[in-house]
Design a protein around this motif. Structure first.
Motif, PDB file in Angstrom:
ATOM      1  N   GLN A 150      -2.691   9.561  15.801  1.00  0.00           N
ATOM      2  CA  GLN A 150      -2.928   9.633  14.360  1.00  0.00           C
ATOM      3  C   GLN A 150      -1.645   9.459  13.538  1.00  0.00           C
ATOM      4  OE1 GLN A 150      -5.013  13.177  13.260  1.00  0.00           O
ATOM      5  NE2 GLN A 150      -4.943  12.738  11.080  1.00  0.00           N
ATOM      6  N   GLU A 151      -0.545  10.030  13.971  1.00  0.00           N
ATOM      7  CA  GLU A 151       0.686   9.976  13.181  1.00  0.00           C
ATOM      8  C   GLU A 151       1.198   8.542  12.982  1.00  0.00           C
ATOM      9  OE1 GLU A 151       5.205  11.517  13.614  1.00  0.00           O
ATOM     10  OE2 GLU A 151       3.645  13.010  13.981  1.00  0.00           O
ATOM     11  N   THR A 172      -1.310   6.591  10.671  1.00  0.00           N
ATOM     12  CA  THR A 172      -1.187   6.885   9.245  1.00  0.00           C
ATOM     13  C   THR A 172       0.088   6.277   8.674  1.00  0.00           C
ATOM     14  OG1 THR A 172      -2.525   8.877   9.429  1.00  0.00           O
ATOM     15  CG2 THR A 172      -1.045   8.753   7.538  1.00  0.00           C
ATOM     16  N   TYR A 173       1.179   6.346   9.416  1.00  0.00           N
ATOM     17  CA  TYR A 173       2.440   5.745   8.968  1.00  0.00           C
ATOM     18  C   TYR A 173       2.260   4.243   8.726  1.00  0.00           C
ATOM     19  CZ  TYR A 173       7.024   3.594   9.239  1.00  0.00           C
ATOM     20  OH  TYR A 173       8.131   2.819   8.982  1.00  0.00           O
ATOM     21  N   MET A 180      -0.529   2.480   8.312  1.00  0.00           N
ATOM     22  CA  MET A 180      -1.489   2.193   7.245  1.00  0.00           C
ATOM     23  C   MET A 180      -0.845   2.417   5.877  1.00  0.00           C
ATOM     24  SD  MET A 180      -3.995   1.102   8.969  1.00  0.00           S
ATOM     25  CE  MET A 180      -5.546   1.091   8.091  1.00  0.00           C
ATOM     26  N   ASN A 181      -0.131   3.517   5.701  1.00  0.00           N
ATOM     27  CA  ASN A 181       0.548   3.784   4.426  1.00  0.00           C
ATOM     28  C   ASN A 181       1.575   2.704   4.112  1.00  0.00           C
ATOM     29  OD1 ASN A 181      -0.893   6.131   3.929  1.00  0.00           O
ATOM     30  ND2 ASN A 181       0.676   7.468   4.769  1.00  0.00           N
ATOM     31  N   LEU A 214      -4.919   7.113   2.766  1.00  0.00           N
ATOM     32  CA  LEU A 214      -5.720   7.994   3.614  1.00  0.00           C
ATOM     33  C   LEU A 214      -6.758   8.699   2.762  1.00  0.00           C
ATOM     34  CD1 LEU A 214      -6.225   9.452   6.333  1.00  0.00           C
ATOM     35  CD2 LEU A 214      -4.448  11.064   5.675  1.00  0.00           C
ATOM     36  N   VAL A 221     -11.498   9.731  10.270  1.00  0.00           N
ATOM     37  CA  VAL A 221     -10.415   9.430   9.357  1.00  0.00           C
ATOM     38  C   VAL A 221     -10.734   8.083   8.696  1.00  0.00           C
ATOM     39  CG1 VAL A 221      -8.993   8.306  11.116  1.00  0.00           C
ATOM     40  CG2 VAL A 221      -7.893   9.347   9.157  1.00  0.00           C
ATOM     41  N   TYR A 267      -9.160   5.006   5.924  1.00  0.00           N
ATOM     42  CA  TYR A 267      -8.062   4.414   5.159  1.00  0.00           C
ATOM     43  C   TYR A 267      -8.635   3.304   4.285  1.00  0.00           C
ATOM     44  CZ  TYR A 267      -5.297   6.685   8.795  1.00  0.00           C
ATOM     45  OH  TYR A 267      -4.755   7.606   9.659  1.00  0.00           O
ATOM     46  N   VAL A 280      -8.635  15.683  13.747  1.00  0.00           N
ATOM     47  CA  VAL A 280      -8.016  14.932  12.665  1.00  0.00           C
ATOM     48  C   VAL A 280      -7.387  15.872  11.641  1.00  0.00           C
ATOM     49  CG1 VAL A 280      -8.543  13.430  10.696  1.00  0.00           C
ATOM     50  CG2 VAL A 280      -9.446  12.877  12.954  1.00  0.00           C
ATOM     51  N   GLY A 339      -3.886  16.762  12.368  1.00  0.00           N
ATOM     52  CA  GLY A 339      -2.919  15.668  12.317  1.00  0.00           C
ATOM     53  C   GLY A 339      -2.463  15.143  13.661  1.00  0.00           C
TER      54      GLY A 339
END
Length: 125
Positions: free
Chosen positions: A15-16, A19-20, A22-23, A29, A38, A40, A66, A69
Motif C-alpha cells: 500500500q505505501e 499510494t506514493y 499514485m499521488n 486517495l 482503497v 484513487y 487498508v 496503511g
C-alpha cells in the motif's frame, strides 16, 4: 466504463509505494474508510460545460488492513467516468468519451503501471 487491455489490473503491491506512486501521478486517495478497499481518483478537466472526467483505480487488500496503511493490495480494472454536475459520476458502459480523454487516460495508466512494476517485484520476492 471499465478500461480493458492495460497493465494495472492484477498488480499486487504494498500500500505505501502504491499510494506514493499514485499521488506522484496526480491521483487522490479516496477518503472513505474501509478495512479492505482503497480508491484513487484522477481528475481530467474538460472544455465541455459542467462535465469533468475521472479515472478511478480500485484496490482490494489481499493481506493486512487498508485503514492501518500496511496492506498488500491487488488492483482492479480501472474505470473511466463522467461527472455530471450536480448529479455525480457515471461509470456506466453506455457513456461516451472523447478520444483525447481516452488517450490521456491510457497514457496515465501506462505510466503508473511502469512505475509500479519495480515495487510489485518487491512483494513477489
Amino acid at each position: 466504463m471499465r478500461m480493458e487491455n492495460n497493465e494495472i489490473e492484477g498488480i499486487v503491491i504494498a500500500q505505501e509505494p502504491l499510494t506514493y506512486t499514485m499521488n506522484k501521478n496526480g491521483f487522490v486517495l479516496g477518503g472513505q474508510w474501509d478495512y479492505e478497499r482503497v480508491t484513487y481518483d484522477y481528475k481530467i478537466n474538460s472544455p465541455e460545460k459542467n462535465i469533468t472526467y475521472y479515472i478511478r483505480v480500485n484496490g482490494l487488500a489481499v493481506d493486512g488492513d487498508v485503514d492501518k496503511g500496511g496492506a498488500i493490495v491487488k488492483l482492479m480494472a480501472p474505470l473511466l467516468g463522467k461527472h455530471y454536475y450536480p448529479h455525480g459520476v457515471e461509470y456506466g458502459e453506455g457513456e461516451t468519451f472523447p478520444d483525447h480523454v481516452l488517450d490521456k487516460a491510457e497514457k496515465k495508466l501506462s505510466t503508473i503501471a511502469e512505475e509500479l512494476k519495480s515495487f510489485q517485484e518487491e512483494v513477489n520476492k
